[in-house]
Design an enzyme around this catalytic site. Structure first.
Site, short mmCIF file in Angstrom:
data_model
loop_
_atom_site.label_atom_id
_atom_site.label_comp_id
_atom_site.label_asym_id
_atom_site.label_seq_id
_atom_site.Cartn_x
_atom_site.Cartn_y
_atom_site.Cartn_z
N TRP A 10 2.08 -10.98 9.52
CA TRP A 10 0.76 -11.59 9.73
C TRP A 10 -0.17 -10.75 9.90
CZ3 TRP A 10 2.59 -16.32 13.25
CH2 TRP A 10 3.18 -17.14 12.62
N LYS A 11 0.08 -9.23 10.20
CA LYS A 11 -0.71 -8.15 10.31
C LYS A 11 -1.82 -8.51 11.74
CE LYS A 11 -0.79 -6.80 5.63
NZ LYS A 11 -0.93 -6.21 4.76
N HIS A 94 5.25 1.17 8.52
CA HIS A 94 4.29 0.35 7.65
C HIS A 94 3.01 1.25 7.17
CE1 HIS A 94 1.31 -2.78 5.84
NE2 HIS A 94 2.34 -3.36 5.73
N GLU A 166 7.42 -0.67 -0.59
CA GLU A 166 6.06 -1.06 -0.49
C GLU A 166 5.13 0.02 -1.12
OE1 GLU A 166 5.18 -4.56 2.08
OE2 GLU A 166 4.88 -2.75 3.24
N SER A 214 1.22 -7.11 -2.19
CA SER A 214 0.55 -8.11 -2.94
C SER A 214 1.47 -9.45 -3.58
CB SER A 214 -0.24 -7.84 -4.04
OG SER A 214 -1.18 -6.78 -3.52
N GLY A 236 -0.90 -10.67 3.04
CA GLY A 236 -1.80 -11.61 3.13
C GLY A 236 -1.19 -13.08 2.79
P1 PGA Z 1 0.22 -7.63 1.02
O1 PGA Z 1 0.79 -6.82 2.24
O2 PGA Z 1 1.16 -8.89 0.73
O3 PGA Z 1 -1.01 -8.32 1.89
O4 PGA Z 1 -0.21 -6.69 0.06
C1 PGA Z 1 2.02 -6.47 2.17
C2 PGA Z 1 2.30 -5.84 3.51
O5 PGA Z 1 1.54 -5.13 4.26
O6 PGA Z 1 3.56 -5.54 3.89
#
Ligand code: PGA
Length: 264
Positions: A10-11, A94, A166, A214, A236
Site C-alpha cells: 500500500w506504500k 524495495h 521487480e 505495474s 498501485g
Molecule cells: P506498482 O508497484 O505495482 O505500482 O508498479 C510495485 C511495487 O512497488 O512493489
C-alpha cells in the site's frame, strides 16, 4: 507444493480509517483459498489496528520496512523486534527504499538478517534500473543484490524467504513500462539458479520468487503462469479493492491449474 502469494504494497497511502475500510472491502470480496496466501503491507502506522481487525484465515500482514537494530537510541525508527507480533513478513530492499532512501547492499543485508533473527519472513526486492537494463547489466545487478542480501543466512533460512523480482523500469513509481512475460522468465530462472549455486537445489526449489512491476488485474495471470513464479507483488493496484480482489482470484486460478496438471 508452494502456494501462490499475492502481496499488496500500500506504500505511503491511506490513513487508519481508510485502511480499515479497504480491509473491510477486501474481506467481503476475498474468499478463504487454501492454495494461496494474501499478504497486505500497509504503512507502519496502520499495522497495529489492522492486526486487530484482520481475519487470519484470509490475510497476513507485512511491514514495508524496519530498522536492522533490535533496540536502542535510533530516533524515528521501528525495529523488527517491535514488529514480531504484528507482521508475518517484511518487504526489504524495495527500489523506492534503495533509490529515495539510499539503502545500500550492506544495509539491506543487515535488515534481512534482522528480520530472520526476529522470525519475520523477508520479502527481498531485487531488480535493475532502466540504465542497467539498457547496459546489459541485469544479471550482474541481480547477482550482487541477492548474494549480499542472503550472505548471513543458512540454507534453511533462505528456503523460507521470498524474493521479488521487480525491474525498476517496470514499477509504476519510476517509469511503469510493462514488462513482457517473455522478458521475465529468464530472470526467474537466473534467480533460482543463483540460489541453487549458493545453497543447493533443495533450497532453490523451496524459495518463493514473485514478480512485481505495474501488475494489475489484467496482467497478473500472465506473470503468475510463468514457470517457477510463486506470485506477485502489487503496488498501485493493491489499494483498489476491485483490482486487488481480481488479482487474488487470478492467483487462485493459476495455482489450481498447476495443481490439476500435477495431479494428471
Ligand atoms: P506498482 O508497484 O505495482 O505500482 O508498479 C510495485 C511495487 O512497488 O512493489
Amino acid at each position: 507444493m508452494r502456494k501462490k502469494l499475492v502481496v499488496g504494497n500500500w506504500k505511503m497511502h491511506l490513513n487508519t480509517s481508510q485502511a480499515s475500510l479497504l480491509l473491510h472491502r477486501l474481506h467481503e470480496r476475498i474468499k478463504i483459498y487454501r492454495n494461496i496466501e494474501v499478504v497486505l503491507a500497509p504503512t507502519m502506522l496502520v499495522l497495529q489496528p489492522l492486526s486487530l481487525q484482520i481475519d487470519r484465515r484470509k490475510f497476513r500482514l507485512a511491514a514495508q520496512n524496519a530498522y536492522s537494530k533490535d533496540e536502542g537510541a535510533f530516533t524515528g525508527e521501528v525495529s523488527f523486534t517491535q514488529l514480531r507480533e504484528l507482521a508475518h513478513y517484511a518487504i526489504i530492499g524495495h527500489s523506492e527504499r534503495r533509490i529515495y532512501f539510499h539503502e545500500d547492499l550492506d544495509m539491506i543485508r543487515d535488515k534481512v538478517t534482522a528480520a530472520v533473527r526476529n522470525d519475520i519472513t523477508p520479502i527481498l526486492c531485487v531488480g535493475e534500473t532502466k540504465a542497467e537494463h539498457r547496459a546489459g547489466e541485469t544479471k550482474q545487478v541481480l547477482h550482487d543484490q541477492i548474494t549480499s542480501a542472503v550472505s548471513n543466512l543458512t540454507a534453511r533460512e533462505v528456503a523460507e524467504m521470498v524474493i521479488a523480482y521487480e525491474p525498476v523500469w517496470a514499477i509504476s513509481t519510476f517509469q511503469g513500462d510493462l514488462a513482457k512475460v517473455s522478458q521475465i522468465q529468464p530472470m526467474f530462472d537466473f534467480i533460482r539458479n543463483q540460489i541453487s549455486e549458493l545453497y543447493g537445489k533443495r533450497t532453490a526449489d523451496k524459495v518463493r520468487v514473485l514478480y512485481g512491476g505495474s501488475v494489475d488485474e489484467n496482467t497478473a495471470r500472465g506473470y503468475m503462469d510463468l514457470q517457477g513464479c510463486d506470485g506477485v507483488l502489487v503496488g498501485g493496484a493493491s489499494i483498489n479493492y476491485h483490482k486487488f480482489s481480481e488479482i487474488v482470484k487470478a492467483a487462485h486460478r493459476s495455482q489450481t491449474a498447476v495443481e490439476d496438471k500435477d495431479n494428471g
